[in-house]
Design an enzyme around this catalytic site. Structure first.
Site, short mmCIF file in Angstrom:
data_model
loop_
_atom_site.label_atom_id
_atom_site.label_comp_id
_atom_site.label_asym_id
_atom_site.label_seq_id
_atom_site.Cartn_x
_atom_site.Cartn_y
_atom_site.Cartn_z
N TYR A 87 0.85 -1.19 0.00
CA TYR A 87 0.00 0.00 0.00
C TYR A 87 0.89 1.25 0.00
O TYR A 87 0.61 2.22 -0.69
CB TYR A 87 -0.91 0.03 1.23
CG TYR A 87 -1.93 -1.09 1.27
CD1 TYR A 87 -3.16 -0.94 0.64
CD2 TYR A 87 -1.68 -2.27 1.95
CE1 TYR A 87 -4.11 -1.96 0.67
CE2 TYR A 87 -2.61 -3.29 2.00
CZ TYR A 87 -3.84 -3.13 1.35
OH TYR A 87 -4.76 -4.14 1.39
N ASN A 110 -13.00 -0.65 -4.71
CA ASN A 110 -12.76 -1.15 -6.06
C ASN A 110 -14.00 -1.91 -6.55
O ASN A 110 -14.32 -2.98 -6.02
CB ASN A 110 -11.54 -2.07 -6.06
CG ASN A 110 -11.24 -2.65 -7.43
OD1 ASN A 110 -11.87 -2.32 -8.43
ND2 ASN A 110 -10.25 -3.53 -7.47
N CYS A 118 -6.59 -5.43 -7.14
CA CYS A 118 -6.26 -4.94 -5.80
C CYS A 118 -5.78 -6.07 -4.90
O CYS A 118 -5.16 -5.81 -3.86
CB CYS A 118 -7.44 -4.18 -5.19
SG CYS A 118 -8.96 -5.12 -5.11
N HIS A 119 -6.00 -7.32 -5.30
CA HIS A 119 -5.47 -8.45 -4.52
C HIS A 119 -3.94 -8.47 -4.56
O HIS A 119 -3.32 -9.11 -3.71
CB HIS A 119 -6.04 -9.78 -5.03
CG HIS A 119 -5.71 -10.10 -6.45
ND1 HIS A 119 -6.40 -9.57 -7.52
CD2 HIS A 119 -4.74 -10.88 -6.98
CE1 HIS A 119 -5.90 -10.02 -8.64
NE2 HIS A 119 -4.88 -10.83 -8.34
N GLU A 145 -1.81 -16.96 -9.37
CA GLU A 145 -0.87 -16.19 -10.19
C GLU A 145 0.57 -16.61 -9.96
O GLU A 145 1.37 -16.63 -10.90
CB GLU A 145 -1.05 -14.69 -9.94
CG GLU A 145 -2.37 -14.16 -10.45
CD GLU A 145 -2.52 -12.67 -10.26
OE1 GLU A 145 -1.53 -11.97 -9.96
OE2 GLU A 145 -3.66 -12.17 -10.42
#
Length: 149
Positions: A87, A110, A118-119, A145
């Protein structure tokens, strides 16, 4: 429209041709309806199969957000697949290094999780922080991912 994903049923909403929101349906549907021919469906199918998907070519509807929230979300959209940033780093990229909490609040709003990833934003101490679809979903998406980077 509804989309059945490994993280549950997602509701996808549009404003005209623009993608407006993606949210997790809390109550199970008997038979989710879907539009298999829509571009977002193909991208989500590929994403959940572990393909390195970039959602850049989708036209998004972000008009209900403040200028700062849009800036945060557009910067978040540029975080590469399989990578994470803090962040604090995101706030610094926006030339607002003291706005760490404001960045977190913008991400909380979001409307398009996964598409605006945003993850991929975590705390400086490497803990996960929050996620609108739940921490178990954030962990799942980051593992997905990492496996297919």
């Amino acid at each position: 429209m509804y989309y059945q994903s490994p993280i549950g049923t997602l509701q996808i909403e549009f404003s005209g041709q623009r993608l407006k929101s993606i949210s997790k349906v809390r109550k199970a549907l008997k038979k989710p309806e879907g539009h298999k021919n829509h571009r977002i469906i193909q991208l989500l199918d590929d994403y959940f199969r572990g393909k390195k998907v970039v959602f850049d070519n989708l036209d998004l509807e972000l008009s209900g957000l403040s200028k700062f929230q849009r800036q945060v979300l557009l910067a978040t959209r540029k975080i590469p697949y399989g990578q994470v940033i803090s962040y604090k780093t995101l706030a610094t990229k926006l030339k607002a290094p003291k706005a760490v909490r404001a960045v977190g609040q913008a991400l909380k709003k979001n409307p398009l999780p996964i598409v605006i990833p945003c993850h991929r934003v975590i705390r400086s101490d490497r803990s996960l922080g929050g996620f609108s679809l739940g921490l178990s979903v954030k962990k799942y998406l980051l593992r997905l991912e990492a496996k297919h980077e």
